[in-house]
Design an enzyme around this catalytic site. Sequence first.
Site, PDB file in Angstrom:
ATOM      1  N   LYS A   1      19.738  -7.626 -22.151  1.00 58.70           N
ATOM      2  CA  LYS A   1      18.444  -7.876 -22.745  1.00 58.70           C
ATOM      3  C   LYS A   1      17.361  -7.106 -22.000  1.00 58.70           C
ATOM      4  CE  LYS A   1      20.174 -12.516 -22.959  1.00 58.70           C
ATOM      5  NZ  LYS A   1      20.037 -13.841 -22.323  1.00 58.70           N
ATOM      6  N   GLY A   2      17.698  -6.603 -20.820  1.00 55.00           N
ATOM      7  CA  GLY A   2      16.675  -6.047 -19.925  1.00 55.00           C
ATOM      8  C   GLY A   2      15.878  -4.900 -20.500  1.00 55.00           C
TER       9      GLY A   2
ATOM     10  N   GLU B   1      17.976   2.022 -20.629  1.00 52.65           N
ATOM     11  CA  GLU B   1      18.239   0.941 -19.674  1.00 52.65           C
ATOM     12  C   GLU B   1      16.968   0.564 -18.923  1.00 52.65           C
ATOM     13  OE1 GLU B   1      19.563  -1.495 -18.647  1.00 52.65           O
ATOM     14  OE2 GLU B   1      21.658  -1.328 -18.096  1.00 52.65           O
ATOM     15  N   ASP B   2      16.997  -0.632 -18.359  1.00 47.79           N
ATOM     16  CA  ASP B   2      15.886  -1.054 -17.511  1.00 47.79           C
ATOM     17  C   ASP B   2      16.031  -0.511 -16.098  1.00 47.79           C
ATOM     18  OD1 ASP B   2      18.143  -2.606 -17.019  1.00 47.79           O
ATOM     19  OD2 ASP B   2      17.106  -4.531 -17.154  1.00 47.79           O
TER      20      ASP B   2
ATOM     21  N   ASP C   1      21.381   0.351 -10.861  1.00 46.07           N
ATOM     22  CA  ASP C   1      21.531  -0.190  -9.508  1.00 46.07           C
ATOM     23  C   ASP C   1      22.807   0.423  -8.910  1.00 46.07           C
ATOM     24  OD1 ASP C   1      20.847  -2.021  -7.415  1.00 46.07           O
ATOM     25  OD2 ASP C   1      22.229  -3.494  -8.216  1.00 46.07           O
TER      26      ASP C   1
ATOM     27  N   LYS D   1      17.650   2.639  -8.432  1.00 49.19           N
ATOM     28  CA  LYS D   1      17.727   2.336  -6.995  1.00 49.19           C
ATOM     29  C   LYS D   1      18.794   3.242  -6.411  1.00 49.19           C
ATOM     30  CE  LYS D   1      16.917  -2.675  -7.200  1.00 49.19           C
ATOM     31  NZ  LYS D   1      17.645  -3.967  -7.134  1.00 49.19           N
TER      32      LYS D   1
ATOM     33  N   PHE E   1      15.007  -6.596  -4.984  1.00 46.60           N
ATOM     34  CA  PHE E   1      15.226  -7.161  -6.314  1.00 46.60           C
ATOM     35  C   PHE E   1      13.883  -7.260  -7.022  1.00 46.60           C
ATOM     36  CE2 PHE E   1      16.419 -10.210  -9.580  1.00 46.60           C
ATOM     37  CZ  PHE E   1      17.638  -9.693  -9.958  1.00 46.60           C
ATOM     38  N   VAL E   2      13.824  -6.702  -8.223  1.00 48.01           N
ATOM     39  CA  VAL E   2      12.565  -6.689  -8.965  1.00 48.01           C
ATOM     40  C   VAL E   2      12.744  -7.406 -10.303  1.00 48.01           C
ATOM     41  CG1 VAL E   2      11.677  -4.572  -7.919  1.00 48.01           C
ATOM     42  CG2 VAL E   2      13.125  -4.407  -9.950  1.00 48.01           C
TER      43      VAL E   2
ATOM     44  N   ASP F   1      15.054  -9.784 -15.300  1.00 42.99           N
ATOM     45  CA  ASP F   1      15.008 -11.218 -15.047  1.00 42.99           C
ATOM     46  C   ASP F   1      15.627 -11.593 -13.706  1.00 42.99           C
ATOM     47  OD1 ASP F   1      17.765 -10.670 -15.856  1.00 42.99           O
ATOM     48  OD2 ASP F   1      18.008 -12.841 -15.881  1.00 42.99           O
TER      49      ASP F   1
ATOM     50  N   ARG G   1      11.153 -12.240 -17.452  1.00 40.59           N
ATOM     51  CA  ARG G   1      11.257 -11.034 -18.283  1.00 40.59           C
ATOM     52  C   ARG G   1       9.930 -10.673 -18.930  1.00 40.59           C
ATOM     53  NH1 ARG G   1      16.724  -9.761 -19.119  1.00 40.59           N
ATOM     54  NH2 ARG G   1      18.123 -11.533 -19.294  1.00 40.59           N
TER      55      ARG G   1
HETATM   56  P1  IMP Z   1      24.430  -1.875 -12.090  1.00 40.65           P
HETATM   57  O1  IMP Z   1      25.670  -1.983 -12.916  1.00 40.65           O
HETATM   58  O2  IMP Z   1      24.667  -2.333 -10.673  1.00 40.65           O
HETATM   59  O3  IMP Z   1      23.787  -0.515 -12.144  1.00 40.65           O
HETATM   60  O4  IMP Z   1      23.422  -2.944 -12.643  1.00 40.65           O
HETATM   61  C1  IMP Z   1      22.686  -2.793 -13.788  1.00 40.65           C
HETATM   62  C2  IMP Z   1      22.117  -4.122 -14.245  1.00 40.65           C
HETATM   63  O5  IMP Z   1      21.944  -5.044 -13.158  1.00 40.65           O
HETATM   64  C3  IMP Z   1      20.734  -3.950 -14.814  1.00 40.65           C
HETATM   65  O6  IMP Z   1      20.784  -3.631 -16.192  1.00 40.65           O
HETATM   66  C4  IMP Z   1      20.115  -5.292 -14.554  1.00 40.65           C
HETATM   67  O7  IMP Z   1      20.445  -6.198 -15.583  1.00 40.65           O
HETATM   68  C5  IMP Z   1      20.762  -5.768 -13.275  1.00 40.65           C
HETATM   69  N1  IMP Z   1      19.909  -5.501 -12.090  1.00 40.65           N
HETATM   70  C6  IMP Z   1      20.137  -4.618 -11.102  1.00 40.65           C
HETATM   71  N2  IMP Z   1      19.145  -4.619 -10.201  1.00 40.65           N
HETATM   72  C7  IMP Z   1      18.245  -5.522 -10.639  1.00 40.65           C
HETATM   73  C8  IMP Z   1      16.963  -5.972 -10.143  1.00 40.65           C
HETATM   74  O8  IMP Z   1      16.416  -5.535  -9.110  1.00 40.65           O
HETATM   75  N3  IMP Z   1      16.357  -6.931 -10.903  1.00 40.65           N
HETATM   76  C9  IMP Z   1      16.877  -7.444 -12.041  1.00 40.65           C
HETATM   77  N4  IMP Z   1      18.065  -7.042 -12.534  1.00 40.65           N
HETATM   78  C10 IMP Z   1      18.737  -6.092 -11.842  1.00 40.65           C
END
Ligand code: IMP
Length: 189
Positions: A52-53, A108-109, A112, A140, A161-162, A168, A174
């Site tokens: 949903k991000g 994407e939002d 990470d 990040k 963490f943001v 969220d 959100r």
């Molecule tokens: P990844 O698979 O580790 O790249 O994570 C991606 C997903 O993790 C994002 O679409 C977010 O839903 C969640 N996420 C990662 N970092 C944060 C953060 O700082 N705040 C909120 N959600 C996060």
Amino acid sequence: MDDLSSIPPTFRGDVESILIPEADLQTRLAELAADVDRDYAGRDLLLVGVLKGAIFVMADLARHLTIPTAMDFMAVSSYGASTSSSGVVRILKDLDTEIEGRDVLLVEDIVDSGLTLDYLTKNLRSRRPASVEILSLLTKPSRREVDLPVRYVGFEVPDVFVVGYGLDYAERYRSLRDIVTLEPSVYGG
Ligand code: IMP
């Protein structure tokens, strides 16, 4: 002390600081949209938002674009109430449309570890689209676990963490208009 007047009073006590204010988000999204407009001129672009991000990124980016686009959405399993990646990705909602031969831009939002988008891009490529690229509002880089080319990046953020603007913590925050960090007490600290 940050000026927290843009945060609704009910959430103000939870917010530690404003990392990226709404105005900066909109300025950067307009710049990214201009890049996408130029790169995809005359092509058949499908924007795929990751729920949903990415809802607000999708909504604002799409309205800054001037080329014709279609929109679709996918939902994948996320972290739940934890703040670090499990590395496990599950598709909860798949695309409504076929993407064979089409240009796909994943919206994407935040990237990470990169595990979610690494899985999603591989999954989408197996459907033989003309192209698959990634646009992420935030990244990040220090957290990356896989080599993932992100074609369009809004902002690099540090390893904190943001929340806000779609992001969220345990399904909350959100709807905040800015990207913010939370007080440690919110996490039980
Ligand atoms: P990844 O698979 O580790 O790249 O994570 C991606 C997903 O993790 C994002 O679409 C977010 O839903 C969640 N996420 C990662 N970092 C944060 C953060 O700082 N705040 C909120 N959600 C996060």
